[in-house]
Design a protein around this motif. Structure first.
Motif, PDB file in Angstrom:
ATOM      1  N   PHE A   1      36.154   3.423  38.741  1.00  0.00           N
ATOM      2  CA  PHE A   1      34.998   2.913  37.995  1.00  0.00           C
ATOM      3  C   PHE A   1      34.947   2.044  39.196  1.00  0.00           C
ATOM      4  O   PHE A   1      36.461   1.108  39.777  1.00  0.00           O
ATOM      5  CB  PHE A   1      35.651   2.648  37.128  1.00  0.00           C
ATOM      6  CG  PHE A   1      35.368   3.528  36.280  1.00  0.00           C
ATOM      7  CD1 PHE A   1      36.488   3.504  34.983  1.00  0.00           C
ATOM      8  CD2 PHE A   1      34.272   3.703  35.297  1.00  0.00           C
ATOM      9  CE1 PHE A   1      36.224   4.186  33.872  1.00  0.00           C
ATOM     10  CE2 PHE A   1      33.449   4.302  34.090  1.00  0.00           C
ATOM     11  CZ  PHE A   1      34.679   4.953  33.640  1.00  0.00           C
ATOM     12  N   GLU A   2      34.997   1.458  39.606  1.00  0.00           N
ATOM     13  CA  GLU A   2      33.897   0.453  40.779  1.00  0.00           C
ATOM     14  C   GLU A   2      33.529  -0.966  39.994  1.00  0.00           C
ATOM     15  O   GLU A   2      32.595  -0.922  38.960  1.00  0.00           O
ATOM     16  CB  GLU A   2      33.057   0.940  41.854  1.00  0.00           C
ATOM     17  CG  GLU A   2      33.352   1.340  42.799  1.00  0.00           C
ATOM     18  CD  GLU A   2      31.950   1.757  43.157  1.00  0.00           C
ATOM     19  OE1 GLU A   2      31.813   2.935  44.454  1.00  0.00           O
ATOM     20  OE2 GLU A   2      31.290   1.182  43.692  1.00  0.00           O
ATOM     21  N   ARG A   3      33.877  -1.519  39.917  1.00  0.00           N
ATOM     22  CA  ARG A   3      33.717  -3.512  39.588  1.00  0.00           C
ATOM     23  C   ARG A   3      33.898  -3.807  40.082  1.00  0.00           C
ATOM     24  O   ARG A   3      33.881  -4.381  41.585  1.00  0.00           O
ATOM     25  CB  ARG A   3      35.292  -3.477  38.398  1.00  0.00           C
ATOM     26  CG  ARG A   3      35.766  -2.662  37.687  1.00  0.00           C
ATOM     27  CD  ARG A   3      37.316  -3.219  37.811  1.00  0.00           C
ATOM     28  NE  ARG A   3      38.118  -1.952  36.267  1.00  0.00           N
ATOM     29  CZ  ARG A   3      38.260  -0.744  36.866  1.00  0.00           C
ATOM     30  NH1 ARG A   3      38.170  -0.468  37.728  1.00  0.00           N
ATOM     31  NH2 ARG A   3      39.284   0.163  36.306  1.00  0.00           N
ATOM     32  N   ALA A   4      32.501  -4.395  40.183  1.00  0.00           N
ATOM     33  CA  ALA A   4      31.664  -6.025  40.897  1.00  0.00           C
ATOM     34  C   ALA A   4      30.934  -6.654  39.874  1.00  0.00           C
ATOM     35  O   ALA A   4      30.886  -6.481  39.155  1.00  0.00           O
ATOM     36  CB  ALA A   4      30.746  -5.102  42.071  1.00  0.00           C
ATOM     37  N   ARG A   5      30.355  -7.132  40.478  1.00  0.00           N
ATOM     38  CA  ARG A   5      29.514  -8.352  39.840  1.00  0.00           C
ATOM     39  C   ARG A   5      27.875  -7.935  39.399  1.00  0.00           C
ATOM     40  O   ARG A   5      27.534  -8.190  38.387  1.00  0.00           O
ATOM     41  CB  ARG A   5      29.317  -9.972  40.878  1.00  0.00           C
ATOM     42  CG  ARG A   5      30.604 -10.723  40.674  1.00  0.00           C
ATOM     43  CD  ARG A   5      29.757 -12.049  42.094  1.00  0.00           C
ATOM     44  NE  ARG A   5      31.127 -12.551  42.095  1.00  0.00           N
ATOM     45  CZ  ARG A   5      30.902 -13.686  42.555  1.00  0.00           C
ATOM     46  NH1 ARG A   5      30.155 -14.465  43.155  1.00  0.00           N
ATOM     47  NH2 ARG A   5      32.209 -14.436  42.991  1.00  0.00           N
ATOM     48  N   SER A   6      27.843  -7.119  40.193  1.00  0.00           N
ATOM     49  CA  SER A   6      26.604  -6.635  40.352  1.00  0.00           C
ATOM     50  C   SER A   6      26.656  -5.384  38.430  1.00  0.00           C
ATOM     51  O   SER A   6      25.261  -5.061  38.320  1.00  0.00           O
ATOM     52  CB  SER A   6      26.193  -5.363  41.033  1.00  0.00           C
ATOM     53  OG  SER A   6      27.123  -4.624  41.662  1.00  0.00           O
ATOM     54  N   GLY A   7      28.376  -5.235  38.268  1.00  0.00           N
ATOM     55  CA  GLY A   7      27.515  -4.483  37.172  1.00  0.00           C
ATOM     56  C   GLY A   7      29.039  -3.493  37.428  1.00  0.00           C
ATOM     57  O   GLY A   7      29.775  -3.044  38.848  1.00  0.00           O
ATOM     58  N   VAL A   8      29.126  -2.202  36.285  1.00  0.00           N
ATOM     59  CA  VAL A   8      30.406  -0.786  36.909  1.00  0.00           C
ATOM     60  C   VAL A   8      29.452  -0.028  37.478  1.00  0.00           C
ATOM     61  O   VAL A   8      28.734   0.174  37.081  1.00  0.00           O
ATOM     62  CB  VAL A   8      31.378  -1.061  35.635  1.00  0.00           C
ATOM     63  CG1 VAL A   8      31.799   0.382  35.368  1.00  0.00           C
ATOM     64  CG2 VAL A   8      31.420  -2.379  35.014  1.00  0.00           C
ATOM     65  N   ARG A   9      30.470   0.669  37.513  1.00  0.00           N
ATOM     66  CA  ARG A   9      29.312   2.241  38.497  1.00  0.00           C
ATOM     67  C   ARG A   9      30.269   2.421  39.150  1.00  0.00           C
ATOM     68  O   ARG A   9      31.521   2.967  38.669  1.00  0.00           O
ATOM     69  CB  ARG A   9      29.216   2.442  40.330  1.00  0.00           C
ATOM     70  CG  ARG A   9      27.971   1.558  39.974  1.00  0.00           C
ATOM     71  CD  ARG A   9      26.730   1.395  41.566  1.00  0.00           C
ATOM     72  NE  ARG A   9      28.057   0.564  42.490  1.00  0.00           N
ATOM     73  CZ  ARG A   9      27.651   0.718  43.462  1.00  0.00           C
ATOM     74  NH1 ARG A   9      26.505   2.024  43.612  1.00  0.00           N
ATOM     75  NH2 ARG A   9      28.122   0.829  44.924  1.00  0.00           N
TER      76      ARG A   9
END
Length: 294
Positions: free
Chosen positions: A48-56
């Motif tokens: 998963f990519e974890r960022a302020r905009s969300g999880v992808r």
């Protein structure tokens, strides 16, 4: 790697939110995050990519999701098989059917429940389109409808011919006729199922084919209401024979000319494991129709 890792991963992949995923699998969010990190370490790639905009999902995550889903489906199929060995002492059966199939479904469900009282049964009466949609979505185990199925995700197993028949009260003058033709039918008030139901569309097509404009005295989406009016001698009706679960006080007559029959069918989701309870129900439907033919 353990099954819980796959279930936790699938929950995050479905929701793309660690908090909602944690609630779904009934663990705390820190515990869920730790388990996902363990899985990523074992696979050697971030999922998963974890960022302020969300999880992808990462590319590795998208790839792994296919195999994780397949593994969980196989495990669930194994549980179903083990449940069969336990003799159906527990479990559930979810059946969907249109009103025109009530006379077939209810006796079959009653037999299943009498043989296996530990089962939890769910019977949903709906138009065929809704039955197919809910079956394709996995919210039903088996359905009743017509062959061929409209949804490409379903397969239809024909079980009997669904024929239209005239239904009158036992004391109605037409009860003495061997068959009823268009001229006699045109003289009678009729009670019909509501427009929008497939059974009603079949009846309308029949009236159009024999050039009869029926005097519709009542329309209802409930078969019981239609039959109550007929039983009281206030109207006659035309219905598919299989839905006549209760014929007390009624007489079923042949129509002339004979309406074209449709193939009523058991509906199954393609590629999905069939639960033992659904197979038992299907066997009752097949057996009941064979008995009636004899």
């Amino acid at each position: 790697m353990e099954l819980r890792h796959l279930r936790y991963f699938s929950a995050v992949a479905d929701t793309l939110h660690f908090g909602r995923a944690a609630k779904r699998v009934h663990v705390s969010q820190p515990t869920l995050s730790q388990q996902i990190r363990q899985l990523e370490e074992e696979l050697g790639a971030p999922l998963f990519e974890r960022a302020r905009s969300g999880v992808r999902l990462t590319q590795a995550g998208e790839l792994f999701r296919t195999y994780a889903s397949r593994a969980l489906e196989d495990v669930d199929a194994g549980k179903v098989a083990v449940g069969a060995l336990r003799g159906l002492t527990t479990g559930a059966l979810r059946v969907g059917y249109p009103p025109s199939m009530r006379g077939v479904v209810l006796p079959a469900l009653a037999t299943v429940l009498s043989k296996h009282p530990g089962l939890v049964l769910s019977a949903e009466e709906a138009v065929v389109r809704r039955v197919e949609r809910r079956l394709a979505d996995g919210r039903l185990d088996v359905g009743l409808g017509y062959a061929p199925a409209r949804s490409p995700d379903l397969e239809a197993e024909p079980v009997f011919d669904s024929k239209l028949a005239l239904v009158v009260s036992r004391n109605h003058p037409l009860a003495k006729q061997d068959s009823v033709g268009a001229k006699l039918l045109a003289q009678e008030p009729v009670a019909l199922l509501s427009r929008g139901l497939r059974a009603r569309a079949r009846v309308d097509a029949y009236f159009a084919a024999i050039r009869v404009a029926p005097h519709v005295a009542l329309e209802s989406n409930a078969v019981a209401t239609v039959l109550a009016i007929v039983r009281a001698g206030l109207a006659v009706t035309v219905l598919p024979e299989p839905q006549l679960a209760d014929t007390a006080g009624l007489v079923v007559k042949r129509l002339s000319p004979t309406p074209r029959a449709e193939l009523a069918a058991l509906l199954w989701r393609k590629g999905a494991p069939r639960t033992p309870a659904a197979e038992l129900f299907a066997a009752e439907v097949r057996g009941a129709r064979r008995t009636k033919k004899r």
